[in-house]
Design a protein around this motif. Structure first.
Motif, PDB file in Angstrom:
ATOM      1  N   PHE A   1      16.194-101.700  46.117  1.00  0.00           N
ATOM      2  CA  PHE A   1      14.903-102.210  45.669  1.00  0.00           C
ATOM      3  C   PHE A   1      14.870-102.314  44.143  1.00  0.00           C
ATOM      4  O   PHE A   1      15.748-101.796  43.447  1.00  0.00           O
ATOM      5  CB  PHE A   1      13.774-101.284  46.136  1.00  0.00           C
ATOM      6  N   SER A   2      13.863-102.976  43.630  1.00  0.00           N
ATOM      7  CA  SER A   2      13.708-103.085  42.191  1.00  0.00           C
ATOM      8  C   SER A   2      13.407-101.723  41.587  1.00  0.00           C
ATOM      9  O   SER A   2      12.601-100.957  42.127  1.00  0.00           O
ATOM     10  CB  SER A   2      12.563-104.053  41.852  1.00  0.00           C
ATOM     11  N   ALA A   3      14.039-101.436  40.465  1.00  0.00           N
ATOM     12  CA  ALA A   3      13.786-100.191  39.755  1.00  0.00           C
ATOM     13  C   ALA A   3      12.733-100.369  38.672  1.00  0.00           C
ATOM     14  O   ALA A   3      12.403 -99.414  37.978  1.00  0.00           O
ATOM     15  CB  ALA A   3      15.085 -99.672  39.132  1.00  0.00           C
ATOM     16  N   ARG A   4      12.219-101.575  38.540  1.00  0.00           N
ATOM     17  CA  ARG A   4      11.205-101.812  37.510  1.00  0.00           C
ATOM     18  C   ARG A   4       9.787-101.799  38.063  1.00  0.00           C
ATOM     19  O   ARG A   4       8.855-101.433  37.360  1.00  0.00           O
ATOM     20  CB  ARG A   4      11.466-103.145  36.791  1.00  0.00           C
ATOM     21  N   HIS A   5       9.624-102.228  39.300  1.00  0.00           N
ATOM     22  CA  HIS A   5       8.301-102.279  39.921  1.00  0.00           C
ATOM     23  C   HIS A   5       8.176-101.135  40.933  1.00  0.00           C
ATOM     24  O   HIS A   5       8.880-101.122  41.940  1.00  0.00           O
ATOM     25  CB  HIS A   5       8.079-103.625  40.624  1.00  0.00           C
ATOM     26  N   LEU A   6       7.278-100.205  40.643  1.00  0.00           N
ATOM     27  CA  LEU A   6       7.089 -99.041  41.509  1.00  0.00           C
ATOM     28  C   LEU A   6       5.677 -99.066  42.069  1.00  0.00           C
ATOM     29  O   LEU A   6       4.719 -99.234  41.325  1.00  0.00           O
ATOM     30  CB  LEU A   6       7.291 -97.733  40.718  1.00  0.00           C
ATOM     31  N   LEU A   7       5.578 -98.894  43.368  1.00  0.00           N
ATOM     32  CA  LEU A   7       4.278 -98.749  44.008  1.00  0.00           C
ATOM     33  C   LEU A   7       4.166 -97.305  44.476  1.00  0.00           C
ATOM     34  O   LEU A   7       4.870 -96.888  45.398  1.00  0.00           O
ATOM     35  CB  LEU A   7       4.136 -99.711  45.195  1.00  0.00           C
ATOM     36  N   LEU A   8       3.318 -96.540  43.796  1.00  0.00           N
ATOM     37  CA  LEU A   8       3.184 -95.123  44.109  1.00  0.00           C
ATOM     38  C   LEU A   8       2.353 -94.949  45.370  1.00  0.00           C
ATOM     39  O   LEU A   8       1.214 -95.412  45.432  1.00  0.00           O
ATOM     40  CB  LEU A   8       2.524 -94.381  42.939  1.00  0.00           C
ATOM     41  N   ARG A   9       2.901 -94.272  46.349  1.00  0.00           N
ATOM     42  CA  ARG A   9       2.179 -94.024  47.593  1.00  0.00           C
ATOM     43  C   ARG A   9       1.352 -92.745  47.527  1.00  0.00           C
ATOM     44  O   ARG A   9       0.479 -92.533  48.368  1.00  0.00           O
ATOM     45  CB  ARG A   9       3.182 -93.935  48.758  1.00  0.00           C
ATOM     46  N   MET A  10       1.646 -91.919  46.546  1.00  0.00           N
ATOM     47  CA  MET A  10       0.869 -90.689  46.388  1.00  0.00           C
ATOM     48  C   MET A  10      -0.290 -90.937  45.418  1.00  0.00           C
ATOM     49  O   MET A  10      -0.256 -91.867  44.607  1.00  0.00           O
ATOM     50  CB  MET A  10       1.759 -89.547  45.874  1.00  0.00           C
TER      51      MET A  10
ATOM     52  N   THR B   1      11.268-105.747  46.164  1.00  0.00           N
ATOM     53  CA  THR B   1      12.715-105.776  46.349  1.00  0.00           C
ATOM     54  C   THR B   1      13.402-106.762  45.425  1.00  0.00           C
ATOM     55  O   THR B   1      14.597-107.021  45.567  1.00  0.00           O
ATOM     56  CB  THR B   1      13.053-106.140  47.805  1.00  0.00           C
ATOM     57  N   SER B   2      12.693-107.306  44.449  1.00  0.00           N
ATOM     58  CA  SER B   2      13.297-108.294  43.560  1.00  0.00           C
ATOM     59  C   SER B   2      14.045-107.580  42.436  1.00  0.00           C
ATOM     60  O   SER B   2      13.601-107.524  41.309  1.00  0.00           O
ATOM     61  CB  SER B   2      12.210-109.199  42.976  1.00  0.00           C
ATOM     62  N   ALA B   3      15.191-107.020  42.772  1.00  0.00           N
ATOM     63  CA  ALA B   3      15.976-106.308  41.777  1.00  0.00           C
ATOM     64  C   ALA B   3      16.459-107.272  40.711  1.00  0.00           C
ATOM     65  O   ALA B   3      16.829-108.409  40.979  1.00  0.00           O
ATOM     66  CB  ALA B   3      17.167-105.619  42.451  1.00  0.00           C
ATOM     67  N   SER B   4      16.456-106.831  39.463  1.00  0.00           N
ATOM     68  CA  SER B   4      16.881-107.664  38.355  1.00  0.00           C
ATOM     69  C   SER B   4      18.130-107.077  37.723  1.00  0.00           C
ATOM     70  O   SER B   4      18.432-105.898  37.892  1.00  0.00           O
ATOM     71  CB  SER B   4      15.767-107.744  37.303  1.00  0.00           C
TER      72      SER B   4
ATOM     73  N   LEU C   1      12.208 -91.779  40.520  1.00  0.00           N
ATOM     74  CA  LEU C   1      11.794 -92.646  41.608  1.00  0.00           C
ATOM     75  C   LEU C   1      12.452 -94.022  41.482  1.00  0.00           C
ATOM     76  O   LEU C   1      12.880 -94.617  42.479  1.00  0.00           O
ATOM     77  CB  LEU C   1      10.267 -92.785  41.605  1.00  0.00           C
ATOM     78  N   ALA C   2      12.552 -94.516  40.245  1.00  0.00           N
ATOM     79  CA  ALA C   2      13.203 -95.807  40.020  1.00  0.00           C
ATOM     80  C   ALA C   2      14.662 -95.760  40.467  1.00  0.00           C
ATOM     81  O   ALA C   2      15.176 -96.706  41.065  1.00  0.00           O
ATOM     82  CB  ALA C   2      13.117 -96.184  38.539  1.00  0.00           C
ATOM     83  N   THR C   3      15.329 -94.654  40.177  1.00  0.00           N
ATOM     84  CA  THR C   3      16.723 -94.503  40.580  1.00  0.00           C
ATOM     85  C   THR C   3      16.854 -94.475  42.096  1.00  0.00           C
ATOM     86  O   THR C   3      17.757 -95.087  42.684  1.00  0.00           O
ATOM     87  CB  THR C   3      17.314 -93.206  39.999  1.00  0.00           C
TER      88      THR C   3
END
Length: 234
Positions: free
Chosen positions: A174-183, A4-7, A165-167
């Motif tokens: 949430f941060s659009a740079r760090h993505l944790l894929l659940r699939m 959640t560290s949006a930049s 997904l980032a959007t």
């Protein structure tokens, strides 16, 4: 679940070409309405099925937290993933006017859903505009993905998915740079109509080009401008 560290630079990630996510403008109003109704809140564990194709359609389900996939089965029994859904999405909306659910909904992590019985929806007409708007948004997303899968290369499809997904994450704060894929990679390939090996190669090539950084299911978008340029064919 998400970083959640949006930049300040996150806004630059929003894709300018299809497909693009639209944050639900109705989510806050819908949740406010539901808090005043006898809505059942349920926790759904990873891999748990929320509903199956053919089961009687009695409720819609608002995702309050977590990540779901929806899928259908072909005539020969193969699973086809039709979408990935996160907070603010309304599951079962594609079956709104049908006697039974049209797909399976399966949790990809620990989720919280708010169950909205159709009978309650009929008794609360002020909910209908919100549901209608969310249905229209879902239709537009499906159109964009149909176009994307028919016109984009493998690397472009993966890039489009990451930007989309980032959007969606950014629209939720949430941060659009760090993505944790659940699939899994296989599930991502299934959705994008790509083989598992093709998804893996596409991610590796994007990483080698410095556009992303891949660490297992953690993806960091390093160069959003170049990622968008790839979508444009530049």
């Amino acid at each position: 679940m998400f970083d959640t560290s949006a930049s300040p630079g996150d806004a630059a990630l929003l894709p300018e070409s299809i497909p693009s996510a639209e944050p639900s403008p109705c989510l806050q109003d819908l949740e406010s309405l539901l808090r005043n109704l006898p809505v059942q809140r349920r926790r759904v564990q990873r891999k748990q099925v929320l509903f199956r194709t053919g089961q009687p359609c009695h409720s819609l389900f608002l995702i309050h937290a977590g990540f779901f996939k929806t899928c259908i089965l072909s005539e020969d029994g193969r699973e086809k993933i039709t979408g990935f859904h996160l907070r603010g999405d309304l599951l079962g909306i594609d079956s709104f006017d049908m006697p039974s659910y049209a797909c399976d909904a399966i949790a990809l992590d620990t989720c919280e859903i708010w169950e909205l019985p159709l009978a309650e929806l009929r008794r609360t007409p002020e909910l209908l505009p919100h549901v209608t708007a969310m249905l229209a948004n879902e239709i537009r997303r499906d159109w964009r993905w149909m176009l994307a899968l028919g016109t984009l290369s493998a690397e472009q499809r993966v890039a489009a998915f990451l930007l989309d997904l980032a959007t969606r994450f950014a629209s939720l704060g949430f941060s659009a740079r760090h993505l944790l894929l659940r699939m899994t990679r296989a599930e991502l390939g299934n959705f994008l109509a790509l083989q598992l090996e093709t998804v893996t190669r596409a991610l590796s090539r994007l990483a080698s080009a410095g556009l992303i950084n891949v660490d297992g299911r953690e993806i960091r978008i390093e160069n959003p401008t170049a990622l968008r340029a790839l979508l444009a064919g530049d």
